[in-house]
Design a protein around this motif. Structure first.
Motif, PDB file in Angstrom:
ATOM      1  N   ASP A 137     119.254  39.093  16.316  1.00 55.67           N
ATOM      2  CA  ASP A 137     120.547  38.444  16.544  1.00 55.67           C
ATOM      3  C   ASP A 137     120.795  38.057  17.999  1.00 55.67           C
ATOM      4  OD1 ASP A 137     120.735  40.960  17.563  1.00 55.67           O
ATOM      5  OD2 ASP A 137     122.492  41.559  16.395  1.00 55.67           O
ATOM      6  N   SER A 138     119.766  38.145  18.847  1.00 55.44           N
ATOM      7  CA  SER A 138     119.983  37.854  20.259  1.00 55.44           C
ATOM      8  C   SER A 138     118.650  37.517  20.924  1.00 55.44           C
ATOM      9  CB  SER A 138     120.648  39.052  20.946  1.00 55.44           C
ATOM     10  OG  SER A 138     120.972  38.741  22.293  1.00 55.44           O
ATOM     11  N   PHE A 139     118.620  37.600  22.247  1.00 55.36           N
ATOM     12  CA  PHE A 139     117.391  37.380  23.007  1.00 55.36           C
ATOM     13  C   PHE A 139     117.529  38.023  24.379  1.00 55.36           C
ATOM     14  CE2 PHE A 139     120.109  33.836  24.266  1.00 55.36           C
ATOM     15  CZ  PHE A 139     119.966  33.832  25.648  1.00 55.36           C
ATOM     16  N   VAL A 140     116.392  38.196  25.029  1.00 56.41           N
ATOM     17  CA  VAL A 140     116.373  38.627  26.426  1.00 56.41           C
ATOM     18  C   VAL A 140     115.290  37.828  27.133  1.00 56.41           C
ATOM     19  CG1 VAL A 140     114.845  40.562  25.825  1.00 56.41           C
ATOM     20  CG2 VAL A 140     116.041  40.542  28.031  1.00 56.41           C
ATOM     21  N   ILE A 141     115.628  37.289  28.294  1.00 55.66           N
ATOM     22  CA  ILE A 141     114.692  36.484  29.070  1.00 55.66           C
ATOM     23  C   ILE A 141     114.568  37.116  30.452  1.00 55.66           C
ATOM     24  CG2 ILE A 141     114.174  34.212  30.018  1.00 55.66           C
ATOM     25  CD1 ILE A 141     115.886  32.989  27.837  1.00 55.66           C
ATOM     26  N   MET A 142     113.328  37.255  30.918  1.00 54.92           N
ATOM     27  CA  MET A 142     113.110  37.922  32.205  1.00 54.92           C
ATOM     28  C   MET A 142     111.954  37.275  32.950  1.00 54.92           C
ATOM     29  SD  MET A 142     111.276  41.355  30.691  1.00 54.92           S
ATOM     30  CE  MET A 142     111.913  41.158  29.011  1.00 54.92           C
ATOM     31  N   ASN A 143     111.932  37.499  34.249  1.00 57.83           N
ATOM     32  CA  ASN A 143     110.778  37.159  35.078  1.00 57.83           C
ATOM     33  C   ASN A 143     110.884  37.920  36.394  1.00 57.83           C
ATOM     34  OD1 ASN A 143     112.646  35.788  36.657  1.00 57.83           O
ATOM     35  ND2 ASN A 143     111.502  33.862  36.707  1.00 57.83           N
ATOM     36  N   THR A 144     109.928  37.704  37.281  1.00 52.40           N
ATOM     37  CA  THR A 144     109.951  38.328  38.594  1.00 52.40           C
ATOM     38  C   THR A 144     109.824  37.225  39.642  1.00 52.40           C
ATOM     39  OG1 THR A 144     107.550  38.607  38.762  1.00 52.40           O
ATOM     40  CG2 THR A 144     108.791  40.352  37.632  1.00 52.40           C
ATOM     41  N   ASN A 145     109.779  37.629  40.895  1.00 55.56           N
ATOM     42  CA  ASN A 145     109.624  36.655  41.973  1.00 55.56           C
ATOM     43  C   ASN A 145     108.198  36.130  42.064  1.00 55.56           C
ATOM     44  OD1 ASN A 145     112.307  36.744  42.900  1.00 55.56           O
ATOM     45  ND2 ASN A 145     111.916  38.650  43.989  1.00 55.56           N
ATOM     46  N   GLN A 146     107.273  36.802  41.368  1.00 51.02           N
ATOM     47  CA  GLN A 146     105.862  36.430  41.449  1.00 51.02           C
ATOM     48  C   GLN A 146     105.337  36.155  40.042  1.00 51.02           C
ATOM     49  OE1 GLN A 146     103.745  39.454  43.615  1.00 51.02           O
ATOM     50  NE2 GLN A 146     105.228  39.498  45.284  1.00 51.02           N
ATOM     51  N   SER A 147     104.739  34.989  39.857  1.00 52.69           N
ATOM     52  CA  SER A 147     104.288  34.582  38.525  1.00 52.69           C
ATOM     53  C   SER A 147     103.219  35.509  37.966  1.00 52.69           C
ATOM     54  CB  SER A 147     103.758  33.146  38.570  1.00 52.69           C
ATOM     55  OG  SER A 147     102.669  33.041  39.484  1.00 52.69           O
ATOM     56  N   ASP A 148     102.315  36.016  38.823  1.00 52.69           N
ATOM     57  CA  ASP A 148     101.263  36.904  38.318  1.00 52.69           C
ATOM     58  C   ASP A 148     101.829  38.220  37.792  1.00 52.69           C
ATOM     59  OD1 ASP A 148     102.028  37.593  40.883  1.00 52.69           O
ATOM     60  OD2 ASP A 148     100.056  38.360  41.450  1.00 52.69           O
ATOM     61  N   LYS A 149     102.881  38.733  38.435  1.00 56.89           N
ATOM     62  CA  LYS A 149     103.517  39.948  37.953  1.00 56.89           C
ATOM     63  C   LYS A 149     104.279  39.694  36.649  1.00 56.89           C
ATOM     64  CE  LYS A 149     103.952  42.445  42.310  1.00 56.89           C
ATOM     65  NZ  LYS A 149     104.870  43.155  43.244  1.00 56.89           N
ATOM     66  N   THR A 150     104.859  38.492  36.534  1.00 53.07           N
ATOM     67  CA  THR A 150     105.533  38.134  35.284  1.00 53.07           C
ATOM     68  C   THR A 150     104.537  38.084  34.140  1.00 53.07           C
ATOM     69  OG1 THR A 150     107.207  36.838  36.481  1.00 53.07           O
ATOM     70  CG2 THR A 150     106.948  36.399  34.127  1.00 53.07           C
ATOM     71  N   LEU A 151     103.384  37.470  34.394  1.00 51.90           N
ATOM     72  CA  LEU A 151     102.348  37.393  33.366  1.00 51.90           C
ATOM     73  C   LEU A 151     101.824  38.779  32.998  1.00 51.90           C
ATOM     74  CD1 LEU A 151     100.330  34.288  34.629  1.00 51.90           C
ATOM     75  CD2 LEU A 151     101.753  34.430  32.578  1.00 51.90           C
ATOM     76  N   GLU A 152     101.673  39.635  33.985  1.00 51.61           N
ATOM     77  CA  GLU A 152     101.218  41.001  33.728  1.00 51.61           C
ATOM     78  C   GLU A 152     102.221  41.745  32.843  1.00 51.61           C
ATOM     79  OE1 GLU A 152     100.161  45.115  36.225  1.00 51.61           O
ATOM     80  OE2 GLU A 152     100.514  43.221  37.282  1.00 51.61           O
ATOM     81  N   SER A 153     103.502  41.599  33.151  1.00 49.28           N
ATOM     82  CA  SER A 153     104.546  42.252  32.340  1.00 49.28           C
ATOM     83  C   SER A 153     104.553  41.695  30.924  1.00 49.28           C
ATOM     84  CB  SER A 153     105.920  42.049  32.991  1.00 49.28           C
ATOM     85  OG  SER A 153     105.984  42.680  34.249  1.00 49.28           O
ATOM     86  N   TYR A 154     104.326  40.392  30.800  1.00 48.26           N
ATOM     87  CA  TYR A 154     104.304  39.754  29.482  1.00 48.26           C
ATOM     88  C   TYR A 154     103.184  40.331  28.612  1.00 48.26           C
ATOM     89  CZ  TYR A 154     103.208  36.273  25.924  1.00 48.26           C
ATOM     90  OH  TYR A 154     102.917  35.654  24.738  1.00 48.26           O
ATOM     91  N   HIS A 155     101.979  40.435  29.183  1.00 45.78           N
ATOM     92  CA  HIS A 155     100.844  40.936  28.405  1.00 45.78           C
ATOM     93  C   HIS A 155     101.042  42.402  28.030  1.00 45.78           C
ATOM     94  CE1 HIS A 155      98.644  37.252  28.754  1.00 45.78           C
ATOM     95  NE2 HIS A 155      98.586  37.305  30.087  1.00 45.78           N
ATOM     96  N   GLN A 156     101.607  43.190  28.925  1.00 41.97           N
ATOM     97  CA  GLN A 156     101.861  44.597  28.620  1.00 41.97           C
ATOM     98  C   GLN A 156     102.881  44.731  27.491  1.00 41.97           C
ATOM     99  OE1 GLN A 156     103.117  46.221  32.369  1.00 41.97           O
ATOM    100  NE2 GLN A 156     101.024  46.500  33.145  1.00 41.97           N
ATOM    101  N   LEU A 157     103.925  43.935  27.577  1.00 38.82           N
ATOM    102  CA  LEU A 157     104.966  44.003  26.561  1.00 38.82           C
ATOM    103  C   LEU A 157     104.462  43.457  25.226  1.00 38.82           C
ATOM    104  CD1 LEU A 157     107.882  44.731  25.939  1.00 38.82           C
ATOM    105  CD2 LEU A 157     108.589  42.505  26.818  1.00 38.82           C
ATOM    106  N   GLU A 158     103.707  42.372  25.262  1.00 34.84           N
ATOM    107  CA  GLU A 158     103.150  41.791  24.041  1.00 34.84           C
ATOM    108  C   GLU A 158     102.226  42.788  23.347  1.00 34.84           C
ATOM    109  OE1 GLU A 158     101.067  37.566  22.845  1.00 34.84           O
ATOM    110  OE2 GLU A 158     100.235  38.697  24.543  1.00 34.84           O
TER     111      GLU A 158
END
Length: 241
Positions: free
Chosen positions: A211-232
Motif C-alpha cells: 500500500d505504499s513505497f520507500v525510495i532511498m539513495n546516498t550521496n555516492q552512486s556506488d554505495k547506493t548500488l551496494e545497498s540495493y544489491h544487499q537489500l535485493e
C-alpha cells in the motif's frame, strides 16, 4: 502540514503579529529593554524612533519569509532556505542600526535575541544532514534516523532501481533542503510513500509495498548500488524461505 512549512507559517504569523502590536497597537512593552527603562528613558527611546524601528524590523522579516513561502509553493528551488538567509541579513543590519538608538543594557538583550535567531536557523538547516542508516534484519529492513521506519519483507511487492523519479505532487510531512528530501511525499503514479534521498542524482532504490513505497539513495552512486544489491538479496532469500 509538513514540518518545514509549519515552521515557516509559524514564523510568518509571529512576526506579523508582533509588528502589528508594536506599530499599530503601540505595545512598546513587548520590546526588549523598554519596560525596564524609566519613564524618561522610554520617552527618549520613542523620540529616537527605537520602538518603530523594532516593529518595522519584524514587519520586514515577516514579508521576507512570506515571499520565500510563496516562491516555495511555486516550486522555486531553495526559496525557503533563501528567505532564511535574507531574514538573517535583515535582522543583523536592522538590529545593528537599532542598537545605536538605545542604552547599553538593551543592546545586550538585542544581541541575545539575534544570536537565538541565528541558532534557530542553523538548527533548521542542520536537520537534513542528520544521517539515515539502512539496517537489514532477518525478516525486515529499517531506515533509522529522522522519519525512520521499519518494513517487513513479506509486505514488499517489488524492488528496483530508477534512473529518474516521478514528479513530486505534494509533501505531506517532509523536508526538502539542499537537494535532500526526507519524509512523506506523494509521487505521481506511485501514490503516498517515504523518501530518504541524500542526492538528486540517480540511481534511486525504489521499494514498493502493498500500500505504499520507500525510495532511498546516498550521496555516492556506488554505495547506493551496494545497498540495493544487499537489500535485493535479503528480500529474495526471505521469499525463497
Amino acid at each position: 502540514m509538513e514540518y518545514l512549512y509549519g515552521i515557516q507559517i509559524f514564523l510568518i504569523l509571529m512576526f506579523f503579529f508582533f509588528s502589528y502590536l508594536i506599530l499599530i497597537r503601540k505595545n512598546y512593552y513587548l520590546i526588549s529593554g523598554f519596560k525596564s527603562s524609566t519613564a524618561a528613558e522610554q520617552q527618549k527611546m520613542i523620540q529616537a524612533g527605537y520602538p518603530r524601528a523594532a516593529g518595522k524590523m519584524m514587519l520586514h522579516v515577516a514579508i521576507v519569509l512570506t515571499i520565500g513561502f510563496l516562491l516555495q509553493l511555486l516550486h522555486v528551488p531553495y526559496a525557503i532556505e533563501g528567505s532564511y538567509v535574507v531574514m538573517l541579513i535583515v535582522l543583523f543590519i536592522e538590529t545593528f542600526l537599532m542598537m545605536k538608538k538605545v542604552k547599553r543594557k538593551s543592546q545586550k538583550i538585542n544581541k541575545t535575541v539575534l544570536m537565538l535567531s541565528l541558532i534557530l536557523v542553523i538548527i533548521v538547516f542542520a536537520i537534513p544532514f542528520m544521517p539515515n542508516t539502512l539496517e537489514i534484519n532477518r525478516d525486515s529492513f529499517e531506515i533509522s534516523g529522522l522519519y525512520g521506519e521499519e518494513w517487513t519483507f513479506s509486505d514488499i511487492e517489488d524492488i528496483s532501481l530508477y534512473d529518474e523519479l516521478p514528479e513530486v505532487m505534494i509533501r505531506t510531512n517532509g523536508i526538502s533542503l539542499f537537494g535532500k528530501h526526507l519524509g512523506k511525499y506523494h509521487l505521481e503514479g506511485l501514490g503516498a510513500g517515504k523518501l530518504f534521498l541524500r542526492s538528486n542524482e540517480a540511481p534511486f532504490i525504489v521499494v514498493r509495498t502493498k500500500d505504499s513505497f520507500v525510495i532511498m539513495n546516498t550521496n555516492q552512486s556506488d554505495k547506493t548500488l551496494e545497498s540495493y544489491h544487499q537489500l535485493e538479496q535479503a528480500i529474495q532469500q526471505n521469499t525463497d524461505n
